[in-house]
Design a protein around this motif. Structure first.
Motif, PDB file in Angstrom:
ATOM      1  N   VAL A   4      -3.007  -7.737  -4.282  1.00  0.00           N
ATOM      2  CA  VAL A   4      -3.186  -6.886  -5.456  1.00  0.00           C
ATOM      3  C   VAL A   4      -3.756  -5.558  -4.994  1.00  0.00           C
ATOM      4  O   VAL A   4      -4.770  -5.520  -4.304  1.00  0.00           O
ATOM      5  CB  VAL A   4      -4.133  -7.544  -6.486  1.00  0.00           C
ATOM      6  CG1 VAL A   4      -4.346  -6.631  -7.677  1.00  0.00           C
ATOM      7  CG2 VAL A   4      -3.598  -8.890  -6.917  1.00  0.00           C
ATOM      8  N   LYS A   5      -3.071  -4.476  -5.382  1.00  0.00           N
ATOM      9  CA  LYS A   5      -3.557  -3.127  -5.051  1.00  0.00           C
ATOM     10  C   LYS A   5      -4.319  -2.609  -6.256  1.00  0.00           C
ATOM     11  O   LYS A   5      -3.768  -2.493  -7.347  1.00  0.00           O
ATOM     12  CB  LYS A   5      -2.379  -2.207  -4.721  1.00  0.00           C
ATOM     13  CG  LYS A   5      -2.794  -0.788  -4.422  1.00  0.00           C
ATOM     14  CD  LYS A   5      -1.690   0.068  -3.843  1.00  0.00           C
ATOM     15  CE  LYS A   5      -0.478   0.170  -4.703  1.00  0.00           C
ATOM     16  NZ  LYS A   5       0.510   1.144  -4.239  1.00  0.00           N
ATOM     17  N   THR A   6      -5.589  -2.300  -6.052  1.00  0.00           N
ATOM     18  CA  THR A   6      -6.374  -1.755  -7.150  1.00  0.00           C
ATOM     19  C   THR A   6      -6.033  -0.293  -7.311  1.00  0.00           C
ATOM     20  O   THR A   6      -5.924   0.436  -6.330  1.00  0.00           O
ATOM     21  CB  THR A   6      -7.884  -1.917  -6.902  1.00  0.00           C
ATOM     22  OG1 THR A   6      -8.204  -1.274  -5.688  1.00  0.00           O
ATOM     23  CG2 THR A   6      -8.273  -3.376  -6.844  1.00  0.00           C
ATOM     24  N   PRO A   7      -5.846   0.167  -8.555  1.00  0.00           N
ATOM     25  CA  PRO A   7      -5.511   1.584  -8.750  1.00  0.00           C
ATOM     26  C   PRO A   7      -6.702   2.450  -8.376  1.00  0.00           C
ATOM     27  O   PRO A   7      -7.848   2.074  -8.596  1.00  0.00           O
ATOM     28  CB  PRO A   7      -5.200   1.682 -10.241  1.00  0.00           C
ATOM     29  CG  PRO A   7      -5.907   0.529 -10.861  1.00  0.00           C
ATOM     30  CD  PRO A   7      -5.963  -0.551  -9.803  1.00  0.00           C
ATOM     31  N   PRO A   8      -6.435   3.615  -7.773  1.00  0.00           N
ATOM     32  CA  PRO A   8      -7.539   4.518  -7.439  1.00  0.00           C
ATOM     33  C   PRO A   8      -8.190   5.041  -8.714  1.00  0.00           C
ATOM     34  O   PRO A   8      -7.548   5.127  -9.756  1.00  0.00           O
ATOM     35  CB  PRO A   8      -6.868   5.652  -6.665  1.00  0.00           C
ATOM     36  CG  PRO A   8      -5.441   5.614  -7.090  1.00  0.00           C
ATOM     37  CD  PRO A   8      -5.134   4.173  -7.433  1.00  0.00           C
ATOM     38  N   ALA A   9      -9.459   5.363  -8.592  1.00  0.00           N
ATOM     39  CA  ALA A   9     -10.175   5.924  -9.735  1.00  0.00           C
ATOM     40  C   ALA A   9      -9.495   7.224 -10.142  1.00  0.00           C
ATOM     41  O   ALA A   9      -9.141   8.031  -9.288  1.00  0.00           O
ATOM     42  CB  ALA A   9     -11.629   6.183  -9.376  1.00  0.00           C
TER      43      ALA A   9
ATOM     44  N   SER B  77       0.817  -1.220   0.000  1.00  0.00           N
ATOM     45  CA  SER B  77       0.000   0.000   0.000  1.00  0.00           C
ATOM     46  C   SER B  77       0.847   1.265   0.000  1.00  0.00           C
ATOM     47  O   SER B  77       0.430   2.288  -0.518  1.00  0.00           O
ATOM     48  CB  SER B  77      -0.968   0.003   1.183  1.00  0.00           C
ATOM     49  OG  SER B  77      -0.251   0.109   2.393  1.00  0.00           O
TER      50      SER B  77
ATOM     51  N   SER C   8       2.042  -2.725  -7.569  1.00  0.00           N
ATOM     52  CA  SER C   8       0.609  -2.917  -7.727  1.00  0.00           C
ATOM     53  C   SER C   8       0.191  -4.347  -7.406  1.00  0.00           C
ATOM     54  O   SER C   8      -0.977  -4.605  -7.134  1.00  0.00           O
ATOM     55  CB  SER C   8       0.173  -2.558  -9.147  1.00  0.00           C
ATOM     56  OG  SER C   8       0.827  -3.391 -10.070  1.00  0.00           O
ATOM     57  N   GLU C   9       1.154  -5.276  -7.411  1.00  0.00           N
ATOM     58  CA  GLU C   9       0.824  -6.669  -7.150  1.00  0.00           C
ATOM     59  C   GLU C   9       2.032  -7.361  -6.548  1.00  0.00           C
ATOM     60  O   GLU C   9       3.173  -7.137  -6.958  1.00  0.00           O
ATOM     61  CB  GLU C   9       0.425  -7.356  -8.456  1.00  0.00           C
ATOM     62  CG  GLU C   9      -0.074  -8.757  -8.303  1.00  0.00           C
ATOM     63  CD  GLU C   9      -0.589  -9.323  -9.614  1.00  0.00           C
ATOM     64  OE1 GLU C   9      -0.426 -10.532  -9.813  1.00  0.00           O
ATOM     65  OE2 GLU C   9      -1.141  -8.568 -10.431  1.00  0.00           O
TER      66      GLU C   9
END
Length: 152
Positions: free
Chosen positions: A33-38, A14, A19-20
């Motif tokens: 897995v880190k989801t990208p912010p909108a 984080s 990203s992973e």
């Protein structure tokens, strides 16, 4: 894998550009897995071309003097904050401010930064003009729609 080690790995992902992350050990396999912010849509800079009303005076006998509100000249345009956050005049603490009083500003030119939720949002002018007044203090919180600059 123990919980402390897993929490350390989650914190690592984080706080970094990773990203992973996938780790395989004898005890098992973990994949984080880190989801990208909108993506943030830059908010349009708002300005007002109408004159601001004069401040109201306190009734005589109250003894209290009203605070003087900045009043823009009829030909002035006001750049307002497009969001709630912290106002910064420069890109970093030791850097030169984006604009000073008397500077010419072109459309699309950055005039300040408003930090919101640890994201530095560069605010650009959508009008041409000359900076007549800077209404916000460096490092101070600003509200949505709060006047930041007066341009002529």
């Amino acid at each position: 894998m123990d919980l402390r080690k897993l929490k350390t790995l989650v914190d690592l992902v984080s706080e970094s550009n990773i990203s992973e992350l996938e780790i395989t050990e004898a005890e098992g396999k973990v994949r984080i897995v880190k989801t990208p912010p909108a993506p943030l849509q830059p908010a349009p800079v708002q300005y007002v071309t109408a004159p601001m009303p004069a401040p109201q005076t306190a009734p005589s006998g109250s003894g209290a003097e009203p605070a003087a509100a900045p009043v823009a000249a009829p030909s002035a345009k006001v750049i307002k904050s497009p969001m709630v956050g912290t106002f910064y005049r420069a890109s970093s603490p030791g850097a030169q401010p984006f604009v000073e009083v008397g500077d010419s500003v072109k459309q699309g030119q950055p005039v300040c930064i408003v930090e919101a939720m640890k994201i530095l949002n560069e605010i650009e002018s959508d009008i041409d003009g000359v900076v007549k007044e800077i209404l916000a203090e460096n490092g101070q919180p600003v509200e949505y729609g709060q006047p930041l600059f007066v341009l002529e």
